[in-house]
Design a protein around this motif. Structure first.
Motif, mmCIF file in Angstrom:
data_model
loop_
_atom_site.group_PDB
_atom_site.id
_atom_site.type_symbol
_atom_site.label_atom_id
_atom_site.label_comp_id
_atom_site.label_asym_id
_atom_site.label_seq_id
_atom_site.Cartn_x
_atom_site.Cartn_y
_atom_site.Cartn_z
ATOM 1 N N ASN A 259 13.368 -39.631 -51.724
ATOM 2 C CA ASN A 259 13.907 -38.644 -50.776
ATOM 3 C C ASN A 259 12.825 -38.045 -49.878
ATOM 4 O OD1 ASN A 259 16.329 -38.719 -52.225
ATOM 5 N ND2 ASN A 259 15.728 -37.008 -53.532
ATOM 6 N N ALA A 260 11.651 -38.630 -49.849
ATOM 7 C CA ALA A 260 10.526 -37.947 -49.203
ATOM 8 C C ALA A 260 10.789 -37.622 -47.731
ATOM 9 C CB ALA A 260 9.256 -38.791 -49.335
ATOM 10 N N ARG A 261 11.462 -38.525 -47.027
ATOM 11 C CA ARG A 261 11.715 -38.268 -45.597
ATOM 12 C C ARG A 261 12.630 -37.059 -45.425
ATOM 13 N NH1 ARG A 261 15.083 -39.939 -41.226
ATOM 14 N NH2 ARG A 261 13.959 -40.679 -39.373
ATOM 15 N N ALA A 262 13.679 -36.978 -46.231
ATOM 16 C CA ALA A 262 14.598 -35.829 -46.161
ATOM 17 C C ALA A 262 13.880 -34.549 -46.578
ATOM 18 C CB ALA A 262 15.812 -36.079 -47.051
ATOM 19 N N GLN A 263 13.009 -34.649 -47.571
ATOM 20 C CA GLN A 263 12.238 -33.476 -47.996
ATOM 21 C C GLN A 263 11.340 -32.990 -46.865
ATOM 22 O OE1 GLN A 263 10.412 -35.254 -51.450
ATOM 23 N NE2 GLN A 263 11.770 -34.172 -52.867
ATOM 24 N N LEU A 264 10.693 -33.919 -46.167
ATOM 25 C CA LEU A 264 9.826 -33.549 -45.051
ATOM 26 C C LEU A 264 10.625 -32.847 -43.954
ATOM 27 C CD1 LEU A 264 7.137 -33.692 -43.439
ATOM 28 C CD2 LEU A 264 7.864 -35.953 -42.641
ATOM 29 N N LEU A 265 11.738 -33.436 -43.552
ATOM 30 C CA LEU A 265 12.551 -32.848 -42.473
ATOM 31 C C LEU A 265 13.043 -31.460 -42.869
ATOM 32 C CD1 LEU A 265 14.601 -36.012 -41.420
ATOM 33 C CD2 LEU A 265 12.700 -34.947 -40.171
ATOM 34 N N ASP A 266 13.476 -31.324 -44.114
ATOM 35 C CA ASP A 266 13.953 -30.034 -44.607
ATOM 36 C C ASP A 266 12.842 -28.986 -44.536
ATOM 37 O OD1 ASP A 266 15.715 -28.186 -46.071
ATOM 38 O OD2 ASP A 266 14.324 -28.510 -47.727
ATOM 39 N N ALA A 267 11.652 -29.362 -44.994
ATOM 40 C CA ALA A 267 10.542 -28.403 -45.045
ATOM 41 C C ALA A 267 10.065 -28.029 -43.644
ATOM 42 C CB ALA A 267 9.389 -28.979 -45.861
ATOM 43 N N LEU A 268 10.037 -28.987 -42.728
ATOM 44 C CA LEU A 268 9.586 -28.688 -41.360
ATOM 45 C C LEU A 268 10.486 -27.646 -40.715
ATOM 46 C CD1 LEU A 268 8.563 -32.204 -39.946
ATOM 47 C CD2 LEU A 268 7.116 -30.437 -40.986
ATOM 48 N N THR A 269 11.792 -27.718 -41.005
ATOM 49 C CA THR A 269 12.741 -26.746 -40.466
ATOM 50 C C THR A 269 12.634 -25.425 -41.213
ATOM 51 O OG1 THR A 269 14.231 -28.595 -40.059
ATOM 52 C CG2 THR A 269 15.162 -26.387 -39.877
ATOM 53 N N ARG A 270 12.705 -25.505 -42.545
ATOM 54 C CA ARG A 270 12.753 -24.325 -43.406
ATOM 55 C C ARG A 270 11.540 -23.420 -43.227
ATOM 56 N NH1 ARG A 270 15.276 -23.867 -48.917
ATOM 57 N NH2 ARG A 270 16.114 -25.974 -48.677
ATOM 58 N N PHE A 271 10.375 -24.031 -43.025
ATOM 59 C CA PHE A 271 9.143 -23.239 -42.899
ATOM 60 C C PHE A 271 8.705 -23.099 -41.442
ATOM 61 C CE2 PHE A 271 9.494 -24.552 -47.239
ATOM 62 C CZ PHE A 271 9.163 -23.394 -47.931
ATOM 63 N N HIS A 272 9.612 -23.420 -40.514
ATOM 64 C CA HIS A 272 9.396 -23.204 -39.073
ATOM 65 C C HIS A 272 8.133 -23.885 -38.573
ATOM 66 C CE1 HIS A 272 12.625 -20.326 -39.520
ATOM 67 N NE2 HIS A 272 11.941 -19.733 -40.481
ATOM 68 N N LEU A 273 7.920 -25.122 -39.039
ATOM 69 C CA LEU A 273 6.718 -25.854 -38.614
ATOM 70 C C LEU A 273 6.998 -26.659 -37.354
ATOM 71 C CD1 LEU A 273 5.395 -26.979 -42.118
ATOM 72 C CD2 LEU A 273 5.064 -24.828 -40.889
ATOM 73 N N VAL A 274 8.262 -26.990 -37.125
ATOM 74 C CA VAL A 274 8.704 -27.660 -35.894
ATOM 75 C C VAL A 274 9.998 -26.973 -35.464
ATOM 76 C CG1 VAL A 274 9.480 -29.841 -34.868
ATOM 77 C CG2 VAL A 274 7.655 -29.865 -36.584
ATOM 78 N N ALA A 275 10.126 -26.651 -34.182
ATOM 79 C CA ALA A 275 11.343 -25.994 -33.698
ATOM 80 C C ALA A 275 12.541 -26.927 -33.872
ATOM 81 C CB ALA A 275 11.177 -25.627 -32.230
ATOM 82 N N PRO A 276 13.713 -26.374 -34.241
ATOM 83 C CA PRO A 276 14.892 -27.214 -34.508
ATOM 84 C C PRO A 276 15.215 -28.189 -33.366
ATOM 85 C CG PRO A 276 15.322 -24.959 -35.184
ATOM 86 C CD PRO A 276 13.971 -24.951 -34.521
ATOM 87 N N ASP A 277 15.155 -27.713 -32.103
ATOM 88 C CA ASP A 277 15.448 -28.596 -30.965
ATOM 89 C C ASP A 277 14.433 -29.738 -30.876
ATOM 90 O OD1 ASP A 277 17.564 -27.014 -30.355
ATOM 91 O OD2 ASP A 277 16.690 -26.136 -28.523
ATOM 92 N N ASP A 278 13.165 -29.415 -31.132
ATOM 93 C CA ASP A 278 12.117 -30.445 -31.070
ATOM 94 C C ASP A 278 12.312 -31.471 -32.189
ATOM 95 O OD1 ASP A 278 11.132 -28.997 -28.983
ATOM 96 O OD2 ASP A 278 9.446 -28.121 -30.092
ATOM 97 N N LEU A 279 12.739 -31.001 -33.362
ATOM 98 C CA LEU A 279 12.962 -31.926 -34.479
ATOM 99 C C LEU A 279 14.145 -32.846 -34.177
ATOM 100 C CD1 LEU A 279 11.786 -32.636 -37.232
ATOM 101 C CD2 LEU A 279 13.423 -31.077 -38.264
ATOM 102 N N CYS A 280 15.220 -32.287 -33.615
ATOM 103 C CA CYS A 280 16.381 -33.111 -33.220
ATOM 104 C C CYS A 280 15.960 -34.181 -32.226
ATOM 105 C CB CYS A 280 17.469 -32.245 -32.584
ATOM 106 S SG CYS A 280 18.504 -31.415 -33.775
ATOM 107 N N GLN A 281 15.158 -33.775 -31.241
ATOM 108 C CA GLN A 281 14.694 -34.726 -30.220
ATOM 109 C C GLN A 281 13.822 -35.808 -30.851
ATOM 110 O OE1 GLN A 281 15.621 -34.773 -26.832
ATOM 111 N NE2 GLN A 281 14.688 -36.782 -27.163
ATOM 112 N N ALA A 282 12.942 -35.399 -31.776
ATOM 113 C CA ALA A 282 12.071 -36.366 -32.449
ATOM 114 C C ALA A 282 12.893 -37.371 -33.255
ATOM 115 C CB ALA A 282 11.074 -35.647 -33.354
ATOM 116 N N LEU A 283 13.953 -36.894 -33.912
ATOM 117 C CA LEU A 283 14.813 -37.788 -34.698
ATOM 118 C C LEU A 283 15.560 -38.754 -33.786
ATOM 119 C CD1 LEU A 283 16.131 -35.340 -37.418
ATOM 120 C CD2 LEU A 283 14.973 -37.525 -37.829
ATOM 121 N N ALA A 284 16.016 -38.254 -32.622
ATOM 122 C CA ALA A 284 16.715 -39.123 -31.670
ATOM 123 C C ALA A 284 15.777 -40.205 -31.154
ATOM 124 C CB ALA A 284 17.271 -38.289 -30.513
ATOM 125 N N THR A 285 14.544 -39.819 -30.826
ATOM 126 C CA THR A 285 13.559 -40.799 -30.353
ATOM 127 C C THR A 285 13.221 -41.794 -31.454
ATOM 128 O OG1 THR A 285 12.642 -39.083 -28.916
ATOM 129 C CG2 THR A 285 11.286 -41.052 -29.271
#
Ligand code: GTP
Ligand code: MN
Ligand code: MN
Ligand code: MN
Ligand code: MN
Ligand code: MN
Length: 203
Positions: A171-197
């Motif tokens: 589950n490491a990828r899901a854990q990373l995405l969760d933590a980046l959002t939860r701890f405000h390390l990447v802005a939600p819009d930027d993370l969505c864009q990164a996932l789309a790319t």
């Protein structure tokens, strides 16, 4: 993380399962890539023996040691140093997705993975990056090296989008995405864009 969350206590109450603990260690950082792109934080993962990215940590037997003591033991083996990680650093536990090896041998009990996130000082991160090659018994064996996660996205898909297109353990990828959002390390819009790319890169 998606559905299937368990608290630490709920997870420990499940019988006949295996447990694994992994931790995301990170710090704030000021450096500028190419003099312009702020790296903002240093987030550590590792390249594993199987060519997949994952967090440091591993299997723990709660009958023999606490989850956190087991995590500390794995950090010593894999990184050569173990910053203190406590129950308060626990973020989520969930059942690992079945793998080809676990589904082929029906005798292997299911695996619950426990995820921790710990913020440390930048000097600690730098010390961890140095300790592995000189002192970790698993360095060059189960662990091929510590890696930093790029948190920025470049116009050509470089950075986080390319990083997310790598292969991840469990589950490491899901854990990373969760933590980046939860701890405000990447802005939600930027993370969505990164996932789309990233999806375009993988297509
Ligand atoms: P051994 O010492 O060889 O037993 O390995 P280990 O104890 O270090 O275990 P490992 O870290 O490989 O974790 C056990 C299982 O958890 C693996 O088989 C993976 O499927 C899964 N796994 C590995 N890394 C991660 C991770 O970062 N996150 C999650 N959720 N699962 C992981
Ligand atoms: Mn250069
Ligand atoms: Mn491990
Ligand atoms: Mn290990
Ligand atoms: Mn182990
Ligand atoms: Mn081992």
């Amino acid at each position: 993380m998606a559905s299937g969350h368990l608290t630490r206590a709920e997870a420990l109450a499940h019988k006949g399962v295996r447990h694994a603990c992994h931790v995301m260690l990170y710090c704030d950082a000021q450096a500028l890539l190419f003099g312009t792109i702020s790296i903002r934080h240093i987030v550590l993962m590792q390249m594993r023996f199987d060519g997949l990215l994952g967090f440091p940590g591993g299997l723990v037997n709660p009958l023999e040691e606490s989850l956190e003591a087991g995590l500390s033991r794995e950090l010593m083996e894999e990184m050569g140093m173990a910053p203190p990680v406590s129950e308060e650093d626990h973020v989520a536990s969930c059942y690992a997705p079945p793998t080809s090896s676990s589904s082929s041998s029906s005798s292997t009990p299911p695996l619950i993975t426990h995820f921790y996130v710990k913020k440390v000082e930048e000097e600690q991160i730098r010390a961890l990056e140095k300790a592995g090659p000189s002192t970790a018994i698993d360095h060059g064996l189960e662990v091929l090296g510590v890696v930093r996660v790029p948190l920025y996205s470049m116009t050509d898909g470089g950075g986080l989008p390319s990083f997310l297109s790598n292969g991840f353990a469990g589950n490491a990828r899901a854990q990373l995405l969760d933590a980046l959002t939860r701890f405000h390390l990447v802005a939600p819009d930027d993370l969505c864009q990164a996932l789309a790319t990233c999806t375009q890169i993988l297509a």
